[in-house]
Design a protein around this motif. Structure first.
Motif: not given
Length: 139
Positions: A83-100
């Motif tokens: 089910r890791f395909e479901e993690l990709v979106h959250a990780l992209v947002v965290a990287v793209d958004g430079a979330v601390p």
């Protein structure tokens, strides 16, 4: 983009998912791309540590996430797990958004889900970036 805005391609976080069993994911640069950068730290989580692994008898897997000490933000992630395909979106947002990482580490993930793997990895990275200072002994 909407509203007439533009975005340079080199500013986009590239992600990929290979739909094997289990899925393999990558967000941002590879570990090889980041090797040798002293500002980058890595932390890893294992699927076997998740309650969901027991309830659904999930296959083994791992997730590795990289962060920069200088920014306190994640820059990359890769792994293989159910089910890791479901993690990709959250990780992209965290990287793209430079979330601390301080903010990411406070996030609550639904229980029991594979997404719970993110919390302990974020906490481990935060510990690497902001080590706890031990007061000097008096004496």
């Amino acid at each position: 983009l909407a509203g007439g805005r533009t975005r340079r391609f080199d500013d986009v976080t590239i992600s990929s998912c290979v739909f094997t069993d289990p899925p393999v994911i990558q967000v941002g640069p590879s570990r090889a791309d980041l090797d040798g950068d002293p500002d980058v730290v890595w932390a890893t989580g294992r699927v076997s540590d998740l309650p969901r692994a027991l309830t659904d008898d999930l296959a083994e897997g791992f997730l590795a996430i990289a962060a920069r000490r200088g920014t306190g933000c994640i820059v990359a992630a890769h792994g293989a797990g159910p089910r890791f395909e479901e993690l990709v979106h959250a990780l992209v947002v965290a990287v793209d958004g430079a979330v601390p990482l301080e903010r990411l580490a406070m996030s609550m993930h639904a229980f029991p889900t594979v997404g719970e793997i993110l919390g302990p990895v974020y906490q481990a990275l935060l510990s690497e970036i902001q080590p706890v200072e031990v007061p000097a002994a008096e004496g």
